[in-house]
Design a protein around this motif. Structure first.
Motif, short mmCIF file in Angstrom:
data_model
loop_
_atom_site.label_atom_id
_atom_site.label_comp_id
_atom_site.label_asym_id
_atom_site.label_seq_id
_atom_site.Cartn_x
_atom_site.Cartn_y
_atom_site.Cartn_z
N VAL A 155 51.25 75.65 -22.85
CA VAL A 155 50.57 75.93 -24.11
C VAL A 155 51.57 76.38 -25.18
N ARG A 156 51.40 75.88 -26.40
CA ARG A 156 52.25 76.27 -27.53
C ARG A 156 51.63 77.48 -28.24
N THR A 157 52.48 78.34 -28.74
CA THR A 157 51.99 79.54 -29.44
C THR A 157 52.76 79.75 -30.73
N ARG A 158 52.15 80.50 -31.62
CA ARG A 158 52.79 80.91 -32.87
C ARG A 158 52.37 82.33 -33.17
N GLN A 159 53.33 83.24 -33.28
CA GLN A 159 53.01 84.62 -33.64
C GLN A 159 52.70 84.69 -35.12
N LEU A 160 51.64 85.43 -35.45
CA LEU A 160 51.21 85.53 -36.84
C LEU A 160 51.39 86.93 -37.42
N LEU A 161 50.98 87.95 -36.69
CA LEU A 161 51.00 89.31 -37.21
C LEU A 161 51.38 90.30 -36.13
N ARG A 162 52.01 91.37 -36.54
CA ARG A 162 52.21 92.56 -35.70
C ARG A 162 51.51 93.71 -36.42
N VAL A 163 50.46 94.23 -35.82
CA VAL A 163 49.60 95.18 -36.51
C VAL A 163 49.53 96.50 -35.72
N PRO A 164 49.91 97.62 -36.33
CA PRO A 164 49.76 98.90 -35.65
C PRO A 164 48.29 99.26 -35.48
N LEU A 165 48.00 100.06 -34.45
CA LEU A 165 46.65 100.59 -34.26
C LEU A 165 46.52 101.94 -34.96
N VAL A 166 45.33 102.21 -35.46
CA VAL A 166 45.02 103.53 -36.03
C VAL A 166 43.72 104.02 -35.43
N GLY A 167 43.51 105.34 -35.52
CA GLY A 167 42.25 105.91 -35.08
C GLY A 167 41.18 105.74 -36.14
N LEU A 168 39.93 105.82 -35.71
CA LEU A 168 38.80 105.64 -36.62
C LEU A 168 37.69 106.61 -36.23
N ALA A 169 37.18 107.31 -37.22
CA ALA A 169 36.08 108.26 -36.97
C ALA A 169 35.28 108.39 -38.26
N LEU A 263 53.27 103.90 -30.13
CA LEU A 263 52.57 102.75 -29.55
C LEU A 263 53.13 101.45 -30.12
N ALA A 264 53.23 100.45 -29.26
CA ALA A 264 53.64 99.13 -29.74
C ALA A 264 52.50 98.53 -30.56
N PRO A 265 52.81 97.81 -31.63
CA PRO A 265 51.76 97.17 -32.41
C PRO A 265 51.10 96.03 -31.65
N LEU A 266 49.91 95.68 -32.07
CA LEU A 266 49.27 94.48 -31.53
C LEU A 266 50.01 93.26 -32.02
N GLU A 267 50.25 92.31 -31.14
CA GLU A 267 50.87 91.05 -31.53
C GLU A 267 49.78 89.99 -31.54
N LEU A 268 49.46 89.53 -32.72
CA LEU A 268 48.37 88.56 -32.90
C LEU A 268 48.96 87.19 -33.18
N GLY A 269 48.45 86.20 -32.52
CA GLY A 269 48.96 84.85 -32.71
C GLY A 269 47.90 83.81 -32.41
N MET A 270 48.32 82.56 -32.46
CA MET A 270 47.41 81.49 -32.10
C MET A 270 48.09 80.58 -31.08
N ALA A 271 47.24 79.91 -30.28
CA ALA A 271 47.73 79.04 -29.22
C ALA A 271 46.98 77.72 -29.26
#
Length: 297
Positions: A155-169, A263-271
């Motif tokens: 499968v081919r992939t392409r990384q699109l975003l690296r997004v940090p997580l934050v808390g929510l309340a 924390l490592a950021p989320l790595e979002l991509g498409m495949a």
């Protein structure tokens, strides 16, 4: 007939010279002379004949000149990658698998972009139910979008975003009492976990454990929408990507805060499956998916 012979004939009829035709074709005059001899035998006509110091075309050659040129242009068009592709004529359905949070962020922008260029293209959005199976290989899914994992090796992939997580309340949560939100205060709050499979532990728990801390995941829900609504109506906290759906967060009376952990950021991509890599329609759709995720520059 050999396509190379047609190219040689086109060059000869355009140049009326073996030498100039050879230069145009990037070969030697001797090779072009041999091709001219083959062409004469094939069409049973001399094509170019001596006239003083040069060559002139025969009537048959003049008949062939435009026809051969048009034929070669047609061949080049057919063989060119994405030849003749125009999305306005595309009549096709693309299937995109994405998590709920990715869907809410990108669906509107993607649909708007697709409809503007290809009004006959339909988009089917699927949940992540097929992420651990060979959906891309089997053609059940055109593009998988999100945190990629459990993919077939080809499968081919392409990384699109690296997004940090934050808390929510909720905005009135005790965490927002003016004191710094430390790792200990963060761990002491009851949490909402988001997992379709009921998973309770993750990177947050590993980060807290490194500090000798532990949180309580009091509730697990299968979707981020459910987690956001529950956080709005309780003193539970949850996690979201940073700067994700800020208008929705504000409208729900929620507030984000930095997570006091490394924390490592989320790595979002498409495949996608490689059989679709060169397909012009699929490539066009992938570019619009990427643009919808990345947003305006």
């Amino acid at each position: 007939m050999d396509l190379n012979l047609l190219r040689a004939l086109d060059a000869l009829l355009q140049e009326n010279s073996v030498t100039r035709a050879a230069e145009r074709l990037g070969t030697s005059p001797a090779a072009v002379s041999r091709m001219l001899a083959r062409l004469r035998r094939a069409v049973e006509d001399p094509l170019l004949v001596r006239a003083g110091q040069g060559l002139v075309p025969t009537p048959r050659a003049l008949e062939l000149r435009e026809e051969v040129g048009a034929l070669l242009r047609g061949c080049d068009s057919v063989l060119r990658p994405g030849a003749g592709f125009d999305p306005v004529h595309l009549d096709r359905t693309f299937t995109l698998q994405a998590g709920e949070l990715m869907l809410v962020r990108t669906a509107g922008a993607l649909v708007e972009r697709v409809r503007a260029e290809a009004p006959r293209v339909d988009v089917v959005f699927l949940p992540e139910a097929l992420e651990d199976g060979p959906a891309l290989r089997q053609g059940l899914v055109d593009v998988e979008l999100g945190v990629l994992g459990h993919l077939d090796t080809e499968v081919r992939t392409r990384q699109l975003l690296r997004v940090p997580l934050v808390g929510l309340a909720r905005a009135g949560h005790p965490l927002f009492d003016g004191r710094r939100i430390t790792a200990r205060r963060f761990a002491a709050a009851d949490h909402i976990g988001v997992s379709r499979r009921g998973k309770r532990l993750g990177p947050i728990d590993a980060g807290l454990a490194d500090l000798g801390l532990r949180r309580r995941v009091a509730v697990i829900v299968p979707s981020h929408t459910g987690a956001m609504l529950l956080a709005r109506d309780s003193d539970l906290v949850t996690l979201v990507p940073e700067d994700w759906l800020p208008d929705t967060v504000a409208a729900l009376g929620l507030r984000t805060f930095p997570i006091p952990l490394e924390l490592a950021p989320l790595e979002l991509g498409m495949a996608w499956h490689p059989r679709n890599s060169a397909d012009p329609g699929h490539r066009w759709f992938r570019e619009h998916v990427a643009a919808a995720v990345l947003g305006p520059e």
